[in-house]
Design a protein around this motif. Sequence first.
Motif, mmCIF file in Angstrom:
data_model
loop_
_atom_site.group_PDB
_atom_site.id
_atom_site.type_symbol
_atom_site.label_atom_id
_atom_site.label_comp_id
_atom_site.label_asym_id
_atom_site.label_seq_id
_atom_site.Cartn_x
_atom_site.Cartn_y
_atom_site.Cartn_z
ATOM 1 N N GLU A 1 0.806 -1.226 0.000
ATOM 2 C CA GLU A 1 0.000 0.000 0.000
ATOM 3 C C GLU A 1 0.838 1.273 0.000
ATOM 4 N N ASN A 2 2.113 1.177 0.339
ATOM 5 C CA ASN A 2 2.987 2.351 0.376
ATOM 6 C C ASN A 2 3.960 2.280 -0.796
ATOM 7 N N LYS A 3 3.571 2.896 -1.917
ATOM 8 C CA LYS A 3 4.366 2.798 -3.154
ATOM 9 C C LYS A 3 5.779 3.363 -2.991
ATOM 10 N N GLU A 4 6.002 4.231 -2.008
ATOM 11 C CA GLU A 4 7.353 4.751 -1.765
ATOM 12 C C GLU A 4 8.311 3.628 -1.361
ATOM 13 N N THR A 5 7.788 2.550 -0.759
ATOM 14 C CA THR A 5 8.635 1.433 -0.341
ATOM 15 C C THR A 5 9.009 0.520 -1.507
ATOM 16 N N TRP A 6 8.437 0.759 -2.685
ATOM 17 C CA TRP A 6 8.680 -0.073 -3.856
ATOM 18 C C TRP A 6 9.942 0.319 -4.629
ATOM 19 N N LYS A 7 10.505 1.477 -4.393
ATOM 20 C CA LYS A 7 11.556 2.023 -5.244
ATOM 21 C C LYS A 7 12.710 1.045 -5.488
ATOM 22 N N SER A 8 13.276 0.471 -4.433
ATOM 23 C CA SER A 8 14.454 -0.380 -4.615
ATOM 24 C C SER A 8 14.125 -1.650 -5.396
ATOM 25 N N VAL A 9 12.963 -2.251 -5.156
ATOM 26 C CA VAL A 9 12.611 -3.469 -5.884
ATOM 27 C C VAL A 9 12.313 -3.163 -7.349
ATOM 28 N N LEU A 10 11.663 -2.037 -7.627
ATOM 29 C CA LEU A 10 11.405 -1.649 -9.022
ATOM 30 C C LEU A 10 12.703 -1.341 -9.749
ATOM 31 N N ASP A 11 13.584 -0.596 -9.094
ATOM 32 C CA ASP A 11 14.881 -0.270 -9.709
ATOM 33 C C ASP A 11 15.657 -1.540 -10.033
ATOM 34 N N TYR A 12 15.670 -2.478 -9.098
ATOM 35 C CA TYR A 12 16.414 -3.715 -9.326
ATOM 36 C C TYR A 12 15.772 -4.529 -10.454
ATOM 37 N N GLY A 13 14.456 -4.682 -10.416
ATOM 38 C CA GLY A 13 13.771 -5.446 -11.466
ATOM 39 C C GLY A 13 14.032 -4.876 -12.851
ATOM 40 N N ARG A 14 13.959 -3.556 -12.963
ATOM 41 C CA ARG A 14 14.247 -2.909 -14.254
ATOM 42 C C ARG A 14 15.700 -3.131 -14.663
ATOM 43 N N SER A 15 16.606 -3.117 -13.691
ATOM 44 C CA SER A 15 18.040 -3.252 -13.994
ATOM 45 C C SER A 15 18.377 -4.619 -14.583
ATOM 46 N N ILE A 16 17.542 -5.624 -14.311
ATOM 47 C CA ILE A 16 17.801 -6.950 -14.890
ATOM 48 C C ILE A 16 16.857 -7.246 -16.057
ATOM 49 N N GLY A 17 16.136 -6.206 -16.516
ATOM 50 C CA GLY A 17 15.364 -6.331 -17.748
ATOM 51 C C GLY A 17 13.929 -6.802 -17.601
ATOM 52 N N ILE A 18 13.384 -6.772 -16.397
ATOM 53 C CA ILE A 18 11.987 -7.161 -16.231
ATOM 54 C C ILE A 18 11.111 -5.963 -16.616
ATOM 55 N N PRO A 19 10.148 -6.165 -17.521
ATOM 56 C CA PRO A 19 9.290 -5.056 -17.958
ATOM 57 C C PRO A 19 8.434 -4.516 -16.812
ATOM 58 N N ASP A 20 8.176 -3.209 -16.827
ATOM 59 C CA ASP A 20 7.377 -2.569 -15.781
ATOM 60 C C ASP A 20 6.037 -3.265 -15.551
ATOM 61 N N GLU A 21 5.387 -3.699 -16.638
ATOM 62 C CA GLU A 21 4.061 -4.303 -16.465
ATOM 63 C C GLU A 21 4.123 -5.631 -15.702
ATOM 64 N N GLN A 22 5.310 -6.232 -15.595
ATOM 65 C CA GLN A 22 5.462 -7.458 -14.812
ATOM 66 C C GLN A 22 5.914 -7.165 -13.376
ATOM 67 N N LEU A 23 6.189 -5.914 -13.072
ATOM 68 C CA LEU A 23 6.622 -5.533 -11.723
ATOM 69 C C LEU A 23 5.459 -4.886 -10.969
ATOM 70 N N ASP A 24 4.319 -5.595 -10.963
ATOM 71 C CA ASP A 24 3.127 -5.024 -10.327
ATOM 72 C C ASP A 24 2.784 -5.691 -8.998
ATOM 73 N N PHE A 25 3.353 -6.847 -8.713
ATOM 74 C CA PHE A 25 3.220 -7.548 -7.432
ATOM 75 C C PHE A 25 1.776 -7.665 -6.940
#
Length: 116
Positions: free
Chosen positions: A87-111
Amino acid sequence: MSKEYIGIVVEESLDDNRILNKLEVKKIHVTGHTNPIDRWHMYEVNVSKEEIEELSKHIIQDWYMHFWKKSEIIAIFKDKTFEFNYENKETWKSVLDYGRSIGIPDEQLDFPIKGL
């Protein structure tokens, strides 16, 4: 051992699918792709934190899994684990950054925190 987390395990993300035999599987879904190579075998599981740790040893590179208990999320990658609040999207930053860094598309980083 308290199986307090729910998650979706994609069989194709594992280096050894026999680990599925040790998990409490609630539902199974196979995607509807015509080509068998494109199909995913998805297992909704109830797991403990210890089982999540064990799964993290068997996930292959460039994949991830996530597990939830209410709004608490644990996302595991090949060599990294992240805990954050859904519920706190501010806590998502590090996991989103890491997922993008290894090539996972944003639409798959929705958890999503819903089952199959």
